[in-house]
Write an enzyme that holds these catalytic residues in place. Structure first.
Site, PDB file in Angstrom:
ATOM      1  N   TRP A 140     -14.269   5.427  -1.903  1.00 23.55           N
ATOM      2  CA  TRP A 140     -14.818   5.832  -0.477  1.00 23.55           C
ATOM      3  C   TRP A 140     -16.287   5.747  -0.439  1.00 23.55           C
ATOM      4  CZ3 TRP A 140     -10.855  10.138  -0.819  1.00 23.55           C
ATOM      5  CH2 TRP A 140      -9.628   9.695  -0.481  1.00 23.55           C
TER       6      TRP A 140
ATOM      7  N   LYS B 111      -3.913  -0.781  -6.767  1.00 21.74           N
ATOM      8  CA  LYS B 111      -4.936  -0.172  -5.919  1.00 21.74           C
ATOM      9  C   LYS B 111      -4.744   1.218  -6.215  1.00 21.74           C
ATOM     10  CE  LYS B 111      -5.992   1.098  -1.190  1.00 21.74           C
ATOM     11  NZ  LYS B 111      -5.792   0.657   0.455  1.00 21.74           N
TER      12      LYS B 111
ATOM     13  N   ARG C 278     -13.856   0.513  -3.687  1.00 23.38           N
ATOM     14  CA  ARG C 278     -14.079   0.828  -2.239  1.00 23.38           C
ATOM     15  C   ARG C 278     -15.697   1.671  -2.227  1.00 23.38           C
ATOM     16  NH1 ARG C 278      -9.836   1.550   1.188  1.00 23.38           N
ATOM     17  NH2 ARG C 278     -11.398   2.931   2.579  1.00 23.38           N
TER      18      ARG C 278
ATOM     19  N   ASP D 128      -5.723   4.755  -5.266  1.00 17.23           N
ATOM     20  CA  ASP D 128      -6.643   5.716  -4.193  1.00 17.23           C
ATOM     21  C   ASP D 128      -7.188   7.019  -4.786  1.00 17.23           C
ATOM     22  OD1 ASP D 128      -7.269   6.252  -1.688  1.00 17.23           O
ATOM     23  OD2 ASP D 128      -5.318   5.709  -0.830  1.00 17.23           O
TER      24      ASP D 128
ATOM     25  N   ASP E  42     -12.155   4.615   5.598  1.00 19.14           N
ATOM     26  CA  ASP E  42     -11.279   3.487   5.837  1.00 19.14           C
ATOM     27  C   ASP E  42     -11.967   2.827   7.169  1.00 19.14           C
ATOM     28  OD1 ASP E  42      -9.737   4.613   4.089  1.00 19.14           O
ATOM     29  OD2 ASP E  42      -8.074   4.916   5.360  1.00 19.14           O
TER      30      ASP E  42
ATOM     31  N   ASP F  86       0.833  -1.125  -0.150  1.00 20.26           N
ATOM     32  CA  ASP F  86      -0.212   0.100  -0.048  1.00 20.26           C
ATOM     33  C   ASP F  86       0.962   1.258   0.016  1.00 20.26           C
ATOM     34  OD1 ASP F  86      -2.434   1.895   0.903  1.00 20.26           O
ATOM     35  OD2 ASP F  86      -3.302   0.004   0.810  1.00 20.26           O
TER      36      ASP F  86
HETATM   37  C1  GLA Z   1      -6.657   5.890   2.116  1.00 20.71           C
HETATM   38  C2  GLA Z   1      -7.268   4.761   1.595  1.00 20.71           C
HETATM   39  C3  GLA Z   1      -6.430   3.341   2.624  1.00 20.71           C
HETATM   40  C4  GLA Z   1      -5.002   3.675   2.444  1.00 20.71           C
HETATM   41  C5  GLA Z   1      -4.595   5.149   2.795  1.00 20.71           C
HETATM   42  C6  GLA Z   1      -3.053   5.151   2.372  1.00 20.71           C
HETATM   43  O1  GLA Z   1      -6.968   6.252   3.432  1.00 20.71           O
HETATM   44  O2  GLA Z   1      -8.556   4.681   1.785  1.00 20.71           O
HETATM   45  O3  GLA Z   1      -6.882   2.492   2.446  1.00 20.71           O
HETATM   46  O4  GLA Z   1      -4.578   3.348   1.192  1.00 20.71           O
HETATM   47  O5  GLA Z   1      -5.164   5.894   1.971  1.00 20.71           O
HETATM   48  O6  GLA Z   1      -2.549   6.598   2.875  1.00 20.71           O
END
Ligand code: GLA
Length: 443
Positions: A187, A148, A203, A150, A207, A69
């Protein structure tokens, strides 16, 4: 001839509309670094995680992706290529990918659709905005199997901008010729209706760092089941462990057997909640990406994530006869009883009970009973609840298998004289007590 020419011309002119990479036919399984040690990730931690996946037996059970990540990417060289934080990844990303591949696993990397990544205060690392083609090529040259992407540092968080950014990266990945699992990290629930045209998973919530946040992810997923299908999954976030928090500052991120100080909100308060999360993720056909230090989590957590009967519920689904309309094909469990749940970690107070169900092959159904109230309690699926199991047959008996006890219950599930079913899961623990059963029709 004319028709063929017209078709091929059209395909040249029409932009690619989907990822079409053949991946994620079942929800993806693996490990990711974020809840382990956040931006303190290093290549040695990733190698340890790779070995731990194998040594714990989890890799053999399907956990195949090892995902780095945020925290590896530094910036760009003068020609625009990605550069890496050398102190943390001294041998470079390609060598790390080779290590993972040599151990039979797959390699995930991370970027953001914006101009910067999320933990910018620490690393001020660049995002992929405007560099999608170059980044896709570079990342694939390192051996990447999973990306992934973001949403930090992006433009406004609205569907128009976000989908444009993600479509640009999708097309860049397609153009590399390598099949790369594409995991969108945006998100919001509004990704779901378009998710399958952009990536393999998306997503749906913020988080999920503790049970409070995760109950919100579960609530958010209630309405989104219709968008999940092979190759395209709702993502309510990573699997969180107990006792192994991480995060935000070197002093809080430990190797070895040291006792782990917790960040204020970055862990489950108890093992039951970790199991409750996993059980829900199985019935919801969610990605199973463990994010904790596997060398430090409890035996109970390893047993939780290693439950093959539960994993089977996550990975399998009903096959539908040709011609079934998309709306009638259910690949993600549905909530058949209960309302939205809450949990406040600071007071350790919860609320809500849920029953969820997922149709499986050969007329089987998996059911999850979840007690999130403050007291130990029973959770019942009454006849109204059972009526949503559309093909349950009142003339048929069903064996009831407890998927955490790994045994069949003595009593089969049988309809009463009015053809109605009812089942009660008794004595479920408070704030995250679960039971998962499998109903199998008896011939
Ligand atoms: C966001 C994502 C997390 C992670 C962080 C990394 O908050 O939703 O899953 O990848 O960034 O900073």
């Amino acid at each position: 001839m004319k028709l063929i020419l017209a078709t091929s011309l059209l395909s040249l002119l029409t932009p690619v509309q989907s990822l079409n990479n053949g991946l994620g036919l079942s929800p993806q399984m693996g490990w990711a670094s974020w809840n382990d040690c956040a931006s303190q990730v290093t290549s040695s931690r990733i190698k340890n995680a790779t070995l731990a996946l194998i040594n714990t037996g989890l890799a053999a059970k399907g956990y195949e992706y090892v995902n780095v990540d945020e925290g590896w990417l530094k910036g760009r060289s003068s020609n625009g290529d990605i550069t890496v934080i050398d102190e943390k990844f001294p041998e470079g990303m390609k060598a790390l990918g080779d290590f993972i591949h040599d151990h039979g696993l797959k390699y995930g990397l991370y970027t953001s659709r914006g101009t910067v990544q999320c933990s910018t205060a620490q690393y001020n690392a660049t995002g992929s905005q405007g560099y999608e083609v170059q980044d896709a090529n570079w990342l694939v040259s390192q051996g990447m199997d999973y990306l992934k992407e973001d949403s930090c540092g992006g433009g406004p968080n609205n569907p128009t901008d976000a989908f444009t950014d993600y479509a640009t990266m999708r097309d860049a990945l397609n153009a590399t010729g390598r099949s790369v699992f594409f995991s969108l990290c945006g998100w919001y629930t509004w990704y779901a209706p378009s998710g399958d045209s952009l990536g393999n998973s998306w997503r749906i919530s913020g988080d999920g760092t503790n049970w409070g946040a995760l109950t919100q992810s579960i609530n958010a997923n209630v309405e989104l089941g219709k968008y999940a299908r092979p190759g395209a999954w709702n993502d309510p976030d990573l699997l969180v462990g107990t006792g192994i928090g991480s995060n935000r500052g070197e002093d809080k991120c430990f190797d070895g057997d040291t006792e782990i100080p917790q960040s204020s909100d970055w862990y489950m308060t108890n093992d039951e909640q970790s199991r409750a999360q996993f059980t829900m993720w199985c019935i919801m056909s969610s990605p199973l990406i463990i994010s904790a230090n596997l060398n430090q989590v409890s035996e109970y957590a390893l047993e939780t994530w290693g439950n093959e009967e539960a994993i089977a519920v996550n990975q399998h689904f009903r096959t539908y006869p040709e011609g079934t309309s998309v709306e009638d094909e259910i690949y993600q469990g549905i909530r058949i009883f209960g309302d939205d749940m809450e949990y406040d970690k600071s007071t350790d107070k919860g609320s809500g009970v849920n029953v969820w169900a997922k149709p499986l092959e050969e007329g089987k159904w998996a059911l999850v009973f979840l007690n999130n109230e403050d007291e130990v309690g029973d959770v019942t699926c009454d006849s109204e609840c059972f009526e949503q199991l559309y093909d349950l047959d009142a003339g048929v008996k069903y064996t009831v298998r407890d998927l955490w006890e790994h045994e069949d219950e003595e009593e089969e599930l049988v309809a009463d004289e009015e053809g109605k079913f009812e089942y009660t899961a008794e004595g479920l623990a408070r704030t995250g007590g679960v039971k998962m059963i499998l109903l199998t029709p008896v011939d």
